[in-house]
Structure formats: structure tokens, C-alpha cells
Design an enzyme around this catalytic site. Structure first.
Site, mmCIF file in Angstrom:
data_model
loop_
_atom_site.group_PDB
_atom_site.id
_atom_site.type_symbol
_atom_site.label_atom_id
_atom_site.label_comp_id
_atom_site.label_asym_id
_atom_site.label_seq_id
_atom_site.Cartn_x
_atom_site.Cartn_y
_atom_site.Cartn_z
ATOM 1 N N SER A 2 -2.522 -2.493 -24.377
ATOM 2 C CA SER A 2 -1.132 -2.458 -23.904
ATOM 3 C C SER A 2 -0.276 -3.257 -24.862
ATOM 4 O O SER A 2 -0.769 -4.131 -25.572
ATOM 5 C CB SER A 2 -1.028 -3.107 -22.525
ATOM 6 O OG SER A 2 -1.129 -4.518 -22.624
ATOM 7 N N ASP A 3 1.018 -2.996 -24.881
ATOM 8 C CA ASP A 3 1.894 -3.933 -25.561
ATOM 9 C C ASP A 3 1.861 -5.237 -24.748
ATOM 10 O O ASP A 3 1.353 -5.276 -23.622
ATOM 11 C CB ASP A 3 3.320 -3.371 -25.712
ATOM 12 C CG ASP A 3 4.076 -4.094 -26.832
ATOM 13 O OD1 ASP A 3 3.689 -5.231 -27.189
ATOM 14 O OD2 ASP A 3 5.062 -3.537 -27.356
ATOM 15 N N ALA A 4 2.402 -6.297 -25.342
ATOM 16 C CA ALA A 4 2.280 -7.619 -24.729
ATOM 17 C C ALA A 4 2.878 -7.632 -23.319
ATOM 18 O O ALA A 4 4.058 -7.326 -23.143
ATOM 19 C CB ALA A 4 2.974 -8.655 -25.601
ATOM 20 N N ASN A 5 2.049 -7.970 -22.361
ATOM 21 C CA ASN A 5 2.468 -8.061 -20.951
ATOM 22 C C ASN A 5 2.985 -6.739 -20.381
ATOM 23 O O ASN A 5 3.687 -6.734 -19.363
ATOM 24 C CB ASN A 5 3.540 -9.153 -20.776
ATOM 25 C CG ASN A 5 3.023 -10.508 -21.192
ATOM 26 O OD1 ASN A 5 1.884 -10.866 -20.874
ATOM 27 N ND2 ASN A 5 3.813 -11.265 -21.943
ATOM 28 N N ALA A 6 2.637 -5.637 -21.016
ATOM 29 C CA ALA A 6 3.158 -4.341 -20.552
ATOM 30 C C ALA A 6 2.483 -3.881 -19.266
ATOM 31 O O ALA A 6 3.063 -3.086 -18.517
ATOM 32 C CB ALA A 6 3.004 -3.275 -21.636
#
Ligand code: NOJ
Length: 757
Positions: free
Chosen positions: A285-289
Site C-alpha cells: 500500500s502507499d504509506a498509511n493507505a
């Protein structure tokens, strides 16, 4: 006791992963699917300092310790942001010794355009129209990254960007799917080498899947509403190219795509990515997505977010705190996720670790790293890459410089090491950067006076780069900089010189993530500075340091020569000097349409024919409807002649392939590169097609007087498209105009017709 299969290097990665998987608890599996940020060194500030912090700040500074605790419990499979070999080894040891089965971490990082040696920014690499240049550059980046313990880069960014207000346009290859696909595939090859696990290479993670570049209004993270036809024909092809080039990883995007967050979209992550493209690596995932699925009001809570991301096909969660994937055991118990789905994701992560050889070689050689980082060959690659990226937008003949003895170099960006590197660099040594001023001084040599005046600020320091904290936050100008006095001084310097070189553009922190702009105007008083310099009557050259098109309407009319230099990297100044003095002829081409003004945005070359085609250029009351410079534009110190394009056979059946051939001659007295571009237009069919579509290109070097025949293929891969009429891929029986030339403005003269029966 015999050695377990997973520890046997003679077994295949698949068998080893299966064996290890069978030994893991559900909690350990969830750990393998979790990737944590790790900022800093893990040392806490003094207790008194800690005490004085807010609860939130305290959480942030204590976060690395929480990560270390997770490593000791086998509750993490990966970390990101670690670039120090000693720290790498310390954390790796913790993970191996701490976890029950000794599973090493995989370390990821944003190695976007170099680590210690900084290459030109990605949009510049795309402007080289030389995939080989991008591949060579990223091979250097990979070598440096691997030397400090990075196994995997969150790059290349292959998002199509058609709105230059969006700051991340600088990280990609611009507006076109074919150029974008070629540059994407080349970077994957550069990062990964022949295969995943090759020596001195890293796994590539093309991002952000998919559609992130279409953020509404160019506002970062805003939702994207993209028709299926645009998705299939424009936004997805670079990802397909990256997957076909063997990318081991893909990063999912944050934003809602047509109402479904990309990181929770099974259609994207499974139907398209795996079933259609055949991707067999793992998705991060993208960061904290994953957490953001709840933030974006898609998921009910964090457990739901984790479950839906995993079920959609997302394998690893990148996060700072409190992973949603930590709740996967709960989700399995509740019956919303199957353990098989968890196993599938874990298998993909473990296979990557086995392919990289991490179980055999988990640590990095701390003593060897400095030697790799300081390799002079890397600096050379960066300089040569930069030379290939410059785009000569305009030249009335003032370039190359010819014998001037007094050169005024004007502009704050001309001698700003940090700006020369551009955004998205973290582990560079800023003192190594060769600025434009330094490069010119070195090249001009004895007896030529090269004087500098900064003039005015090129941006605003109140523009906070999200990475200022890690990115040394170097101020590019002093707080007490006096624009009025400096502007006057710059004009005086220009007046006394034989040529003025004015570097205009944007400070590097005005572009990149979270750096969208609502205007394309030159920041601050740079236009005023440029106008004042030109008014002195001294012949003037403008160099543009930016990662997006800026409003250069005045400059295009009034400045004799304009060279787009992007953010050219560690050796950028030397490369700029080579181009200005004519040691190399600029041959970069625009990877995007350069609008006249922000009011025209979005504007692409591959638009459609309209109801009143003759008015194509006259559709605003107050401004032309044409761009300032077209996609593919770029001048040279040489001149080229194109023969007529020949299509053979001139008639093919659907599914058949024709060859397009054209003779290109360097009609000048200097050797130079030319970027030969093939465009088509389909005259009728199931759907309407754009008035021009790039279908191939080749950058070649032609010595003075040389003629070369360049050939391209037009077959089903080039001629099919996704049609909203049939909701499927089609290839039509139709007539197709074919042009070959030096930009997308190529016209009839060199055209030919291909008939598809
Ligand atoms: C967020 C960005 O969108 C992504 O491109 C990057 O790789 C991660 N942060 C990690 O830095």
C-alpha cells in the site's frame, strides 16, 4: 536433524516459501504483511525534552522503539527509510534473532532518482526520450541503494500526469502512455537487472496503481474520475509495460478512483493487475493507505480496512503505527478474511525474500558501502544522463555560446546546490553538487569572466516540503535576502556582460508530493528580473529549472534562447555548461504539452477532433487554444531533414503488421542526436481516436551530413485500443494516417496512409 526446506538454498523460492508458510502462526503471517516506517536512529531525546513534547510528538519520536519491539516479536516483515548500513544491520539482527523462525526483513526506500549520486529528476529522464539513459541511471541508483542495505525501491512512478499543477508530475514521464511505458520498463530493467535478486540491484515497485495523476484540479490526493476508456488507453499502459518488464512489486494509490479507493479496489488490484496483466509479485500500500480506507469513509473501521484491502489483492501494508493488518487474525476469526487469502499474500512476500537471497545474505557490508557511494563512474553516468535531458525550447541563434569573455549568470537557482538536485532525494551529499554557476566557471576556463548575481528569490520558503525534516531542510536563500537591492545588482551585472544567462524556475520544494500549485507563474519577482535583464540589451539566455511547465509566454516572445534544464542532479552544472558551450547539442524533447497559461490546463496533444475542426486553435476568447510548445518539441544545434514516410505493405488485415520507414538526414555541420517520432491518426472506427497518437520513437546520433533509415512497426499492439462502444479491446478495419517527424506537430508533408482491411 535435516535442515528445513525453507533454509535450503537449493530449493526453489516457491517451495521454500510454502514450507515456511506452513510453520507460521496467523499472527506471524500478519507480521510479514506489515511494513513500518523507521525514521532516525532509534535514540530518544533527553527525558526533559521528551517531557516537554506534546503527546503526538512523543508518539512520533518513540515510534522507532515501537518498531524495534515489533521486530523482536516477529511482528514486522519490512521497514522503510533506513539508509544507514550499521542501522540496517542492527535492525536486521533484531528481526532475525527476535522472530521465532529467523525471517529477515526486506528494506524498502524511495530511491527515486539516485541515492548519493543524484540523477536528473524522472520527468527529465523521460525528456531524454532515451529509455537506455533512464535504465543506466537507475542501475547506478540500485547499486548505491543495495550497498547501504536497501532491497527494494518505491519507483519508478509511472502515473500519467496531464495536469502540471500536480506536483508529482516531476516524478513521472509526463502525459503519454507510449513514452511513459517505455520509460517505465527501462527503469524497471535498470533497478532490477536481469532478474530479481541480481547482484547490486533492487526490486522495483512501480506506483501508484492507478490513476493518481488525474487528481482533480491537480490537488494532491484528490479523487480521480477517469473513464474506462482513458484508464485502459492512457493511465494503465505504463503499468502494464512495467509488469511485462518484470517488476517485482507494485504500490497501490491513495485516492478514490471513480468512487472506490484504489487501495481497496479488487477490480484494480486483482482483475486488472493480476488477471489481465499477469502480475505475480506483491502489492504494497502507499504509506498509511490501508488505514486511509477508513479515513476516506470506505471502510467502517481499521479491521474492516485491513480485511477489504487484503481481499482486494493488497499484500503488504505500509504504515507508521497500529497496522490494520495487525487485525487480520481477528478478521479471520470473524470470517471476513480467509486464512488462504492471508497465505497467498504471505507467500508472495516470502518468495521475494527468497529470490533476493535474504535468508543466505541478510546483512550489508558496512565497510564496502562508502566505496560504492563514492564511485566516480556513478557521477559520470549522472552527468551524461543530464546532458541528454535538456530541451532547447527556443533558439534565435545565440546558442551555443561563442567566444563571449564576460558572462553574467543571474538567478538564485544558478548557484543553489540543493535546488539543482530537485525533490525526492534524501541521502545525497549536497557539497558534491555542481551548480550551474560552478559548471559554467569550470567550462569557461581562464580569461573568461563568469560573475553571478542571485537577483530575486525563485520561490518561497514558506512552501514546506513534507520531507524537509529528513531532507536537511536546507534554506536556499537567507531570510534577510533583499530582493530590491539584489535585483538592481543583477541588472547592473547583465548590463556589463556580453551575454546574460538567467536561471529561472521554482525552488525544488515547490514541486513533488504535496506541492501542487494553483498557478504556473514564475514564483516571486523572477519575471520582473528577466524583463529587466532583457531590457539592458545584453543578449539573454533563459535556463528553466523546473519539473513542470511554467507560464513562459513573455519569455517565448522576448528572450532569444530558452533551455529547459529541469533539476539536473549532482553533476547538473557541468552538463548545463556542456550544452551551453555546444560540447553536446541538446536533444531532449518535451514529455508533456507546454500550455501558455494555467487556464488552458488540462491540455494534451492527443486530443480529439471536434465538431468544428477548423476552429481547433480558436476556442478561448482571451487566449490561443494552442500550447506554447507541443508535446515532443525540442530544438537542436543541428538541423534535420525527414524524407516521406513509407508504409509497407500499405494495406494489411486486422491483426497484421506493417513497417514504417523514413530517411532522416543531419543537414548541418555538427553531430547531434535527433528523436524520431512516429504518430498515427485513425480516420474512422468503433470509437473516435485522438488526432495524433505517439506509436514509436527512436533517439539516434547522426554525424554531420549523415542519413539513416529509421523503421517502426505498426501491428495489433499499436493499433488496438479499448472502446467504450464495445467495452472491450478492438482493432478496426480503417484508414490510418502515419507521420514521422521531430515533434507531435509533424504535418502532412511526411505523412502516409495505412489501410487496414
Ligand atoms: C507516500 C508517497 O505517495 C509514495 O510515493 C512514497 O513511496 C511513500 N510515501 C513512502 O515514502
Amino acid at each position: 536433524m535435516t535442515q528445513p526446506t525453507y533454509l535450503d538454498p537449493n530449493q526453489s523460492p516457491e517451495r521454500r516459501a510454502d514450507d515456511l508458510l506452513g510453520r507460521l502462526t496467523l499472527e506471524e503471517k500478519a507480521g510479514q504483511l506489515t511494513q513500518y516506517f523507521y525514521f532516525g536512529t532509534g535514540e530518544l531525546p533527553d527525558p526533559a525534552v521528551l517531557e516537554a513534547m506534546s503527546e503526538e510528538e512523543r508518539q512520533v519520536v518513540q515510534q522507532p522503539l515501537a518498531v524495534e519491539a515489533a521486530l523482536e516479536q516477529g511482528a514486522a516483515g519490512s521497514v522503510l527509510f533506513v539508509v544507514n548500513p550499521a542501522l540496517h544491520n542492527r535492525l536486521q539482527r533484531k528481526a532475525i534473532e527476535g522472530s521465532r523462525l529467523g525471517i529477515p526483513l526486506i528494506f524498502g526506500f524511495d530511491v527515486i532518482h539516485g541515492l548519493r549520486t543524484v540523477l536528473p529528476v524522472p520527468i527529465a529522464l523521460a525528456a531524454s526520450w532515451s529509455p537506455e539513459t533512464a535504465a543506466e541511471g537507475q542501475a547506478v541508483a540500485a547499486r548505491e541503494a543495495r550497498a547501504v542495505g536497501i532491497h527494494w525501491t518505491f519507483a519508478p512512478m509511472v502515473d500519467i500526469a496531464r495536469d502540471p499543477r500536480w506536483g508529482r508530475i516531476v516524478e513521472g514521464a509526463g502525459e503519454d502512455p507510449i513514452l511513459g511505458g517505455a520509460v517505465a520498463a527501462a527503469q524497471v530493467r535498470g533497478f532490477q537487472g536481469e532478474r530479481i535478486g541480481a547482484d547490486e540491484r533492487v526490486i522495483a515497485g512501480p506506483k501508484h496503481f492507478a490513476g493518481y495523476g488525474a487528481a482533480l484540479g491537480g490537488r494532491d490526493y484528490d479523487d480521480a474520475d477517469i473513464s474506462d476508456a482513458e484508464l485502459h488507453n492512457v493511465y494503465l499502459p505504463p503499468f502494464r509495460a512495467a509488469v511485462e518488464a518484470g517488476a517485482g512489486n507494485i504500490m497501490s494509490a491513495y485516492m478514490d478512483l471513480n468512487g472506490v479507493p484504489a487501495s481497496g479496489s479488487r477490480w484494480l488490484l486483482t482483475d486488472i493487475l493480476r488477471d489481465e496483466f499477469g502480475f505475480d509479485g506483491w502489492v504494497v500500500s502507499d504509506a498509511n493507505a490501508v488505514r486511509s480506507l477508513a479515513t476516506q469513509h470506505f471502510a467502517r473501521d481499521l479491521t474492516d480496512a485491513g480485511a477489504r484491502a487484503l481481499n482486494a489483492g493488497l499484500d503488504m501494508e505500509m504504515c507508521m503505527f497500529d497496522p490494520a493488518f495487525g487485525r487480520l487474525p481477528e478478521a479471520v476469526a470473524a470470517g471476513v478474511v480467509t486464512e488462504e487469502a492471508v497465505d497467498t499474500a504471505v507467500r508472495r512476500v516470502l518468495e521475494a525474500k527468497f529470490r533476493l537471497g535474504l535468508f543466505e545474505n541478510p546483512y550489508v557490508d558496512e565497510a564496502a558501502a562508502p566505496g560504492v557511494l563514492s564511485d566516480a563512474v556513478h557521477r559520470d553516468v549522472a552527468r551524461k544522463a543530464a546532458e541528454k535531458t535538456f530541451v532547447l525550447l527556443k533558439n534565435d541563434g545565440i546558442l551555443p555560446l561563442a567566444g563571449q569573455r564576460r558572462i553574467a549568470v543571474i538567478g538564485q537557482l544558478a548557484d543553489s546546490p540543493r535546488d539543482t538536485l530537485g525533490p525526492w532525494v534524501f541521502d545525497h551529499d549536497v557539497d558534491e553538487t555542481v551548480t550551474i554557476l560552478e559548471g559554467l566557471r569550470a567550462r569557461a576556463g581562464e580569461g573568461v569572466q563568469v560573475e553571478h548575481a542571485p537577483g530575486v528569490r525563485a520561490g518561497s520558503r514558506v512552501f514546506p516540503s513534507m520531507f524537509d525534516r529528513m531532507d536537511h531542510g536546507l534554506p536556499t536563500v537567507a531570510d534577510d535576502f533583499d530582493d530590491d537591492a539584489e535585483l538592481g545588482r543583477a541588472v547592473e551585472l547583465a548590463r556589463s556582460a556580453e551575454v546574460a544567462i538567467v536561471v529561472i524556475g521554482q525552488n525544488q520544494n515547490m514541486i513533488g508530493e504535496k506541492a501542487s500549485t494553483s498557478t504556473l507563474d514564475l514564483p516571486g519577482r523572477q519575471l520582473e528580473l528577466l524583463q529587466a535583464v532583457v531590457a539592458t540589451g545584453t543578449p539573454t539566455v533563459a535556463l528553466v529549472m523546473s519539473g513542470r511547465p511554467l507560464d513562459l509566454r513573455w519569455a517565448a516572445r522576448n528572450v532569444p534562447a530558452i533551455l529547459q534544464v529541469w533539476y539536473p542532479g549532482t553533476r547538473g552544472g557541468e552538463a548545463v555548461a556542456s550544452a551551453l558551450f555546444g560540447d553536446v547539442a541538446p536533444a531532449g524533447r518535451l514529455p508533456f504539452t507546454w500550455p501558455r497559461t494555467v487556464g488552458q490546463v488540462p491540455m494534451v496533444y492527443s486530443h480529439y477532433r471536434t465538431f468544428q475542426p477548423e476552429e481547433q486553435g480558436q476556442r478561448y476568447w482571451d487566449e490561443e487554444s494552442t500550447p506554447l510548445w507541443v508535446f515532443g518539441h525540442g530544438l537542436s544545434y543541428a538541423s534535420f531533414r525527414y524524407g516521406d514516410a513509407r508504409v509497407e505493405p500499405a494495406e494489411i488485415g486486422v491483426g497484421g503488421t506493417a513497417t514504417v520507414a523514413v530517411e532522416v538526414t543531419n543537414t548541418s555541420g555538427v553531430a547531434a542526436d535527433e528523436v524520431v517520432q512516429l504518430y498515427i491518426h485513425q480516420r474512422h472506427g468503433t470509437s473516435t481516436r485522438p488526432i495524433r497518437e505517439l506509436k514509436g520513437f527512436q533517439r539516434l546520433t547522426l554525424v554531420a551530413g549523415e542519413t539513416r533509415t529509421v523503421t517502426f512497426e505498426l501491428g495489433p499492439d499499436q493499433l488496438r485500443y479499448w472502446s467504450a462502444a464495445t467495452r472491450d479491446w478492438v482493432q478496426d478495419a480503417t484508414e490510418i494516417d502515419v507521420w514521422v517527424g521531430g515533434s507531435s506537430a509533424v504535418t502532412e508533408g511526411t505523412g502516409a496512409l495505412l489501410t487496414v482491411r
